[in-house]
Design a protein around this motif. Structure first.
Motif, PDB file in Angstrom:
ATOM      1  N   GLY A   1       1.272  -1.335   0.219  1.00  0.00           N
ATOM      2  CA  GLY A   1      -0.106  -0.346   0.034  1.00  0.00           C
ATOM      3  C   GLY A   1       0.401   1.330   0.254  1.00  0.00           C
ATOM      4  O   GLY A   1       2.143   1.164  -0.165  1.00  0.00           O
ATOM      5  N   ASN A   2       0.061   2.355   0.117  1.00  0.00           N
ATOM      6  CA  ASN A   2       0.746   3.376   0.221  1.00  0.00           C
ATOM      7  C   ASN A   2       2.084   3.895   1.095  1.00  0.00           C
ATOM      8  O   ASN A   2       3.732   4.101   0.620  1.00  0.00           O
ATOM      9  N   MET A   3       2.106   2.926   2.193  1.00  0.00           N
ATOM     10  CA  MET A   3       3.664   3.512   3.395  1.00  0.00           C
ATOM     11  C   MET A   3       4.810   2.835   2.521  1.00  0.00           C
ATOM     12  O   MET A   3       6.220   2.590   2.465  1.00  0.00           O
TER      13      MET A   3
ATOM     14  N   GLU B   1       1.167  -8.861  -2.540  1.00  0.00           N
ATOM     15  CA  GLU B   1       0.210  -7.816  -2.051  1.00  0.00           C
ATOM     16  C   GLU B   1      -1.113  -8.995  -3.312  1.00  0.00           C
ATOM     17  O   GLU B   1      -1.135  -8.730  -4.322  1.00  0.00           O
ATOM     18  N   PRO B   2      -2.594  -8.104  -2.628  1.00  0.00           N
ATOM     19  CA  PRO B   2      -3.311  -9.174  -3.565  1.00  0.00           C
ATOM     20  C   PRO B   2      -4.307  -8.718  -4.938  1.00  0.00           C
ATOM     21  O   PRO B   2      -4.462  -9.046  -5.125  1.00  0.00           O
TER      22      PRO B   2
ATOM     23  N   LYS C   1      -1.756  -3.292  -8.594  1.00  0.00           N
ATOM     24  CA  LYS C   1      -0.106  -2.794  -7.641  1.00  0.00           C
ATOM     25  C   LYS C   1       0.935  -3.738  -8.077  1.00  0.00           C
ATOM     26  O   LYS C   1       1.577  -3.021  -7.992  1.00  0.00           O
TER      27      LYS C   1
ATOM     28  N   ASN D   1       1.731 -14.590   0.327  1.00  0.00           N
ATOM     29  CA  ASN D   1       2.443 -13.845   1.869  1.00  0.00           C
ATOM     30  C   ASN D   1       3.585 -14.513   1.970  1.00  0.00           C
ATOM     31  O   ASN D   1       5.369 -14.522   2.504  1.00  0.00           O
TER      32      ASN D   1
ATOM     33  N   ILE E   1       0.548  -4.004   6.407  1.00  0.00           N
ATOM     34  CA  ILE E   1      -1.034  -4.253   6.340  1.00  0.00           C
ATOM     35  C   ILE E   1      -1.284  -3.398   6.830  1.00  0.00           C
ATOM     36  O   ILE E   1      -0.694  -2.713   7.982  1.00  0.00           O
ATOM     37  N   LYS E   2      -2.685  -3.158   7.371  1.00  0.00           N
ATOM     38  CA  LYS E   2      -3.969  -2.226   8.365  1.00  0.00           C
ATOM     39  C   LYS E   2      -3.726  -3.906   9.280  1.00  0.00           C
ATOM     40  O   LYS E   2      -3.311  -4.665   9.745  1.00  0.00           O
ATOM     41  N   PRO E   3      -3.676  -2.696  11.039  1.00  0.00           N
ATOM     42  CA  PRO E   3      -3.457  -3.919  11.737  1.00  0.00           C
ATOM     43  C   PRO E   3      -4.198  -4.553  11.582  1.00  0.00           C
ATOM     44  O   PRO E   3      -4.374  -5.638  12.142  1.00  0.00           O
TER      45      PRO E   3
ATOM     46  N   VAL F   1      -3.540 -12.347   8.916  1.00  0.00           N
ATOM     47  CA  VAL F   1      -2.042 -12.781   8.203  1.00  0.00           C
ATOM     48  C   VAL F   1      -0.296 -13.354   8.958  1.00  0.00           C
ATOM     49  O   VAL F   1      -0.060 -13.490   7.792  1.00  0.00           O
TER      50      VAL F   1
ATOM     51  N   ILE G   1       5.197  -2.195  10.599  1.00  0.00           N
ATOM     52  CA  ILE G   1       4.984  -1.007  10.582  1.00  0.00           C
ATOM     53  C   ILE G   1       3.603  -0.149  11.132  1.00  0.00           C
ATOM     54  O   ILE G   1       2.993   0.512  10.842  1.00  0.00           O
TER      55      ILE G   1
ATOM     56  N   ALA H   1       0.150   0.713  13.193  1.00  0.00           N
ATOM     57  CA  ALA H   1       0.564   0.917  14.196  1.00  0.00           C
ATOM     58  C   ALA H   1      -0.469   0.962  15.856  1.00  0.00           C
ATOM     59  O   ALA H   1      -1.148  -0.391  15.472  1.00  0.00           O
TER      60      ALA H   1
ATOM     61  N   PRO I   1       6.516   5.661  11.300  1.00  0.00           N
ATOM     62  CA  PRO I   1       6.528   5.897  10.552  1.00  0.00           C
ATOM     63  C   PRO I   1       5.692   7.353  10.768  1.00  0.00           C
ATOM     64  O   PRO I   1       4.677   7.037  11.241  1.00  0.00           O
TER      65      PRO I   1
ATOM     66  N   THR J   1       3.564   9.713   7.647  1.00  0.00           N
ATOM     67  CA  THR J   1       3.413  10.495   6.388  1.00  0.00           C
ATOM     68  C   THR J   1       4.705  10.966   4.686  1.00  0.00           C
ATOM     69  O   THR J   1       4.851  10.820   3.504  1.00  0.00           O
TER      70      THR J   1
END
Ligand SMILES: NC(=O)c1ccc[n+]([C@@H]2O[C@H](COP(=O)([O-])OP(=O)(O)OC[C@H]3O[C@@H](n4cnc5c(N)ncnc54)[C@H](OP(=O)(O)O)[C@@H]3O)[C@@H](O)[C@H]2O)c1
Length: 281
Positions: free
Chosen positions: A25-27, A48-49, A53, A68, A82-84, A90, A107, A109, A131, A133
């Protein structure tokens, strides 16, 4: 307790070991771009699914997969991006491809190294990073701490991973990561909020929005560069432009009457508290 390290010189000749990004993703994309621009770019695989991307990573010369485990197997540094809320699903999957020489750099949060380690084989080495943005333009700030089994060498590897796109502060007590989140993780939003208020106020003084953005943007960028270049404390530069009875003093008095420092202090405390609450789940 903690200290900023001048991390690996991005121009340094050492090549990082193979890296797998779990989540593109973005990060992750920002980190990948900065690593790809190194004189000796590391071997990178992204899991990445999203096929679109994946195609963009393949176009950059990376290996992209939706598996993965395959990505994890290919790497020594596994960067979890990934998102938390996806982590409980995962991270246990990665265990099948885990080996003792790998280090997980997360990374995510609010996700502790202890929680992440419980989903991996016993003794797994985990480093946690927070990190922000501005990493997207190579000007990020990253707080780093290590989990129970991670070594100094693992921390150094994680520092080198972020060096091309950020500066790094090591934090020895993981509980302090909520404070890092409050200051630098959420920090860009405070600057953006302040800029937003200044632009709105400038429009109220009669400028067009574009004019206000120019006036505020150049003043913000110039002031920050001036502060860094001067090497002085902000207080000293602020006093230099504040003549008694002058215009700046009139403006600052309004801020002080509203307890400006107290507001900022309470805001950061609220962010830290929220981080602690989210960490408890
Ligand atoms: N943005 C910030 O300011 C910031 C600051 C500090 C920390 N972080 C942390 O950074 C992490 C990533 O944030 P982000 O902004 O980069 O999020 P993002 O853009 O949503 O990236 C997450 C990526 O993971 C992919 N993904 C979803 N399920 C997956 C799976 N099962 N296996 C592999 N990949 C999967 C997503 O693909 P799809 O889009 O196709 O679902 C997406 O590309 C978060 O945990 C966040 O807490 C963010």
């Amino acid at each position: 307790m903690s200290g900023e390290r001048r991390t690996q010189d991005p121009g340094r000749a050492d090549r990082l070991p193979p890296i797998a990004f779990i989540g593109g993703g973005n990060m992750a994309s920002a980190m990948i771009k900065s690593l790809a621009a190194l004189p000796l770019p590391p071997q990178m695989t992204v899991s990445e699914p999203d096929p679109g991307k994946r195609a963009s990573f393949t176009a950059l010369g990376l290996t992209a997969t939706a598996d993965n485990c395959q990505a994890t197997a290919s790497a020594r540094i596994v960067c979890l991006a990934i998102k938390p809320q996806m982590s409980a699903q995962v991270v246990p999957e990665l265990g099948a491809a885990w080996a003792a020489d790998k280090v997980l750099v997360s990374i995510l949060a609010g996700m502790s190294t202890a929680t992440l380690a419980t989903w991996l084989p016993a003794g797994a080495r985990v480093v946690r990073a927070m990190p922000n943005t501005p990493l997207a333009i190579g000007k990020g700030m990253v707080g780093l701490c290590r989990g129970k089994h991670a070594s100094d060498a693992d921390l150094a590897l994680a520092e080198a991973l972020f060096a091309p796109c950020a500066r790094v502060l090591r934090v020895s007590d993981e509980a302090r990561m909520d404070a890092v989140t409050a200051v630098s993780g959420s920090g860009p939003a405070y600057f953006f909020r302040f800029a937003e208020a200044l632009v709105d106020a400038a429009v109220q003084l009669g400028f067009t929005r574009d004019e206000a953005i120019l006036l505020v943007g150049q003043t913000g960028a110039g002031s920050w560069d001036y502060l860094l270049a001067s090497g002085f404390e902000a207080k000293r530069l602020r006093e230099q432009v504040t003549s008694p009875g002058g215009t700046t003093a009139a403006a600052l008095q309004v801020l002080e009457e509203q307890d400006f420092s107290g507001i900022i202090s309470r805001a950061l405390a609220a962010a830290q508290r929220r981080g602690q609450e989210l960490g408890r789940g």
